[in-house]
Design an enzyme around this catalytic site. Structure first.
Site, PDB file in Angstrom:
ATOM      1  N   CYS A 199       0.844  -1.211   0.000  1.00 36.49           N
ATOM      2  CA  CYS A 199       0.000   0.000   0.000  1.00 36.49           C
ATOM      3  C   CYS A 199       0.873   1.253   0.000  1.00 36.49           C
ATOM      4  CB  CYS A 199      -0.896  -0.058   1.243  1.00 36.49           C
ATOM      5  SG  CYS A 199      -1.636   1.502   1.732  1.00 36.49           S
ATOM      6  N   CYS A 243       0.171   3.868   2.737  1.00 40.24           N
ATOM      7  CA  CYS A 243       0.622   3.349   4.033  1.00 40.24           C
ATOM      8  C   CYS A 243       2.090   3.697   4.252  1.00 40.24           C
ATOM      9  CB  CYS A 243       0.460   1.827   4.097  1.00 40.24           C
ATOM     10  SG  CYS A 243      -1.246   1.268   3.943  1.00 40.24           S
TER      11      CYS A 243
END
Length: 125
Positions: free
Chosen positions: A34, A37
């Site tokens: 991600c 993230c």
């Protein structure tokens, strides 16, 4: 306050153990793949160093691919998702039950609020 305020959690049982030993817990549900993230991770780590207080406020990182049971238990479907807990129960902070996405402003505000609550608990202890 050092790195001991950031806990890498690998299962729902580990997360529940962290709940049992801290009044407040902030949890970052993330995935290695991600992008957002990765962008928010250093900010979250900084907040953990700044506001974490062992026994009162812990910051956890939960890799949703490793700890699928924890992600499932809290209905996490988007990464990153930040959830907040008091005495093991999910709570809203600043009116938000969850922060979805890499939102440094909301995350900072939530960490400051939890940090203040943790300090108040520490003063009473």
């Amino acid at each position: 306050m050092g790195g001991e305020n950031l806990h890498h959690i690998n299962s729902l049982a580990e997360l529940q153990s962290l709940f049992a030993s801290n009044t407040y817990v902030a949890v970052d549900f993330y995935a290695d793949w991600c992008g957002p993230c990765k962008v928010i991770a250093p900010h979250y780590e900084s907040l953990a160093k700044q506001h974490g207080a062992p026994g009162f406020l812990a910051f956890a990182k939960v890799n949703v691919d490793t700890a699928q049971d924890a992600a499932r238990a809290f209905g996490v479907t988007a990464m990153p998702t930040f959830l907040f807990f008091k005495e093991g129960r999910q709570v809203a902070v600043n009116g938000q039950a969850a922060i979805r996405g890499a939102d440094p402003r909301s995350l900072s505000a939530a960490a400051e609020k939890l940090g203040g609550l943790a300090k108040k608990r520490m003063a009473e202890a």
